[in-house]
Scaffold this motif. Structure first.
Motif, short mmCIF file in Angstrom:
data_model
loop_
_atom_site.label_atom_id
_atom_site.label_comp_id
_atom_site.label_asym_id
_atom_site.label_seq_id
_atom_site.Cartn_x
_atom_site.Cartn_y
_atom_site.Cartn_z
N SER A 1 0.83 -1.21 0.00
CA SER A 1 0.00 0.00 0.00
C SER A 1 0.86 1.25 0.00
O SER A 1 2.07 1.21 0.25
N LYS B 1 5.56 5.36 -7.66
CA LYS B 1 4.44 4.46 -7.93
C LYS B 1 4.88 3.29 -8.81
O LYS B 1 4.44 2.15 -8.59
N GLN C 1 6.91 0.98 -6.63
CA GLN C 1 6.02 0.25 -5.72
C GLN C 1 5.43 -0.96 -6.42
O GLN C 1 5.39 -2.06 -5.87
N SER C 2 4.97 -0.76 -7.65
CA SER C 2 4.35 -1.85 -8.40
C SER C 2 5.37 -2.91 -8.81
O SER C 2 5.12 -4.12 -8.67
N THR D 1 6.04 -1.24 0.14
CA THR D 1 5.03 -0.62 0.98
C THR D 1 5.58 0.72 1.44
O THR D 1 6.66 0.79 2.00
N THR E 1 -1.42 10.16 -4.84
CA THR E 1 -0.48 9.06 -4.63
C THR E 1 -0.99 7.96 -3.72
O THR E 1 -0.77 6.78 -3.98
N CYS E 2 -1.66 8.32 -2.64
CA CYS E 2 -1.88 7.37 -1.53
C CYS E 2 -3.19 6.59 -1.66
O CYS E 2 -4.18 7.07 -2.22
N ASP E 3 -3.18 5.38 -1.07
CA ASP E 3 -4.36 4.53 -1.01
C ASP E 3 -5.16 4.80 0.25
O ASP E 3 -6.39 4.68 0.26
N HIS E 4 -4.45 5.12 1.32
CA HIS E 4 -5.06 5.31 2.63
C HIS E 4 -4.37 6.50 3.29
O HIS E 4 -3.16 6.68 3.12
N PRO F 1 -9.67 5.30 3.80
CA PRO F 1 -9.21 5.23 2.41
C PRO F 1 -9.25 6.61 1.77
O PRO F 1 -10.12 7.43 2.09
N THR F 2 -8.32 6.88 0.88
CA THR F 2 -8.14 8.23 0.35
C THR F 2 -9.41 8.80 -0.27
O THR F 2 -9.81 9.94 0.03
N ARG F 3 -10.06 8.05 -1.12
CA ARG F 3 -11.27 8.56 -1.79
C ARG F 3 -12.35 8.91 -0.77
O ARG F 3 -13.03 9.95 -0.90
#
Length: 334
Positions: A42, A203, A206-207, A212, A226-229, A243-245
């Protein structure tokens, strides 16, 4: 701890003892009973004002700041470590698994070392390669991943721009093959166009490498991209995490909403409705009772001044530490 969690903290506290009388020694709690759970693979964002404890929390999870209370655990497919008691050979092993990308690419690199030597230094210090040839192969591999040319390896840091220097710093952090990386304001010193390039590189890495990240930043637009959380920190404590959204769509804590309202708009006709926070963040040595934010919160009531709210999840994965968040959320215009 879930198998999906790489690093976890439970009521983690970082305190620094200060001077005082024999009977009454004061302690500065830079991080105060923080609980976080960072999933493998993440991009975990940490935001807040200067002095809120973001960097100290990141350093504590790297075992670079003293954990004086609570616990922190790291677990990958090979090992599990209790960070509060980690030392000796286990600490040396953890150093290759958890690394830091510094904020200032100009101060982070030795001007007397070539780029090759800078990137190779972790391998040599940790004894991760058996020969110079193996070291050079690993350096060339990670340099290529970080978009550095082979000819760059012979040069010194003064010959590079800020973005190139930061890519060198990233290569140095990743050369040991870490699984957890703390990026502490790692694009704050760069121009906006270069920021985007470095963020896209992170990014991609990371993939490709299954990394992490804990990404510490003041820039909420960068965090959103950038972030997921995201976790929001104030005066050593987490006040909201989601979570970011979900967080950006409907922030629940008054402090988070104040931060979001200050994000500038690209629309020249948008005057905005920035919420001004009165006063300064209180001193960690003299924290107010009750909710730590009540001295600056326009919605504070008597309960906020005497009873500290706990970070709770109402059931939708969006944790918030505020007594009044439900009624304040209902009052927000649709």
């Amino acid at each position: 701890m879930s198998d999906d969690i790489l690093i976890s903290a439970d009521r983690l506290t970082v305190g620094y003892p200060l001077g005082g009388s024999i009977l009454r020694k004061s302690v500065l709690k830079a991080v105060n009973e923080v609980s976080v759970h960072i999933e493998r693979g993440s991009f975990f964002g940490l935001v807040g004002e200067s002095g809120s404890g973001k960097t100290t929390l990141g350093r504590a999870l790297l075992k670079a700041a003293p954990i004086t209370g609570g616990s922190a655990t790291y677990r990958d497919d090979e090992v599990q470590y209790d960070l509060a008691t980690l030392d000796g050979a286990a600490l040396k092993d953890y150093r290759k698994r958890a690394q830091l990308i510094f904020q200032d690419p100009y101060a982070a690199l030795s001007p007397r070392m070539t780029v090759r030597d800078i990137i190779a230094e972790p391998l040599e210090v940790m004894g991760l390669t058996a020969s110079r040839q193996e070291t050079d192969e690993r350096v060339r591999e990670i340099a290529a991943r970080c978009r550095l040319n082979l000819e760059h390896l012979r040069r010194f840091p003064h010959a590079f721009s800020g973005g190139q220097r930061q890519r060198i710093s990233i290569a140095r952090a990743l050369v040991s093959g870490p699984k957890f990386v703390v990026a502490d304001e790692s694009v704050a010193a760069l121009d906006v166009s270069i920021q985007a390039d470095v963020l896209n590189l992170l990014k991609e890495l990371q993939s490709e490498l299954g990394l992490t990240f804990m990404f510490i930043s003041h820039d909420l637009s960068v965090v959103a991209h950038t972030c997921d959380h995201v976790a929001v920190m104030y005066l050593g404590r987490l006040v909201e995490t989601a979570p970011t959204r979900k967080l950006f769509a409907m922030p629940r804590h008054p402090y988070t909403r104040a931060l979001f309202s200050a994000i500038p708009s690209l629309d020249p006709d948008d005057r905005g409705t920035a919420q001004k926070l009165e006063g300064e963040i209180p001193s960690p040595l003299n924290q107010p009772p009750g909710c730590k934010f009540h001295t600056r919160c326009p919605n504070a009531i008597d309960r906020c001044k005497s009873e500290e709210p706990q970070l709770k999840d109402p059931g939708d994965g969006h944790e918030v530490a505020c007594h009044r968040w439900r009624e304040l959320l209902e009052a927000v215009p649709a």
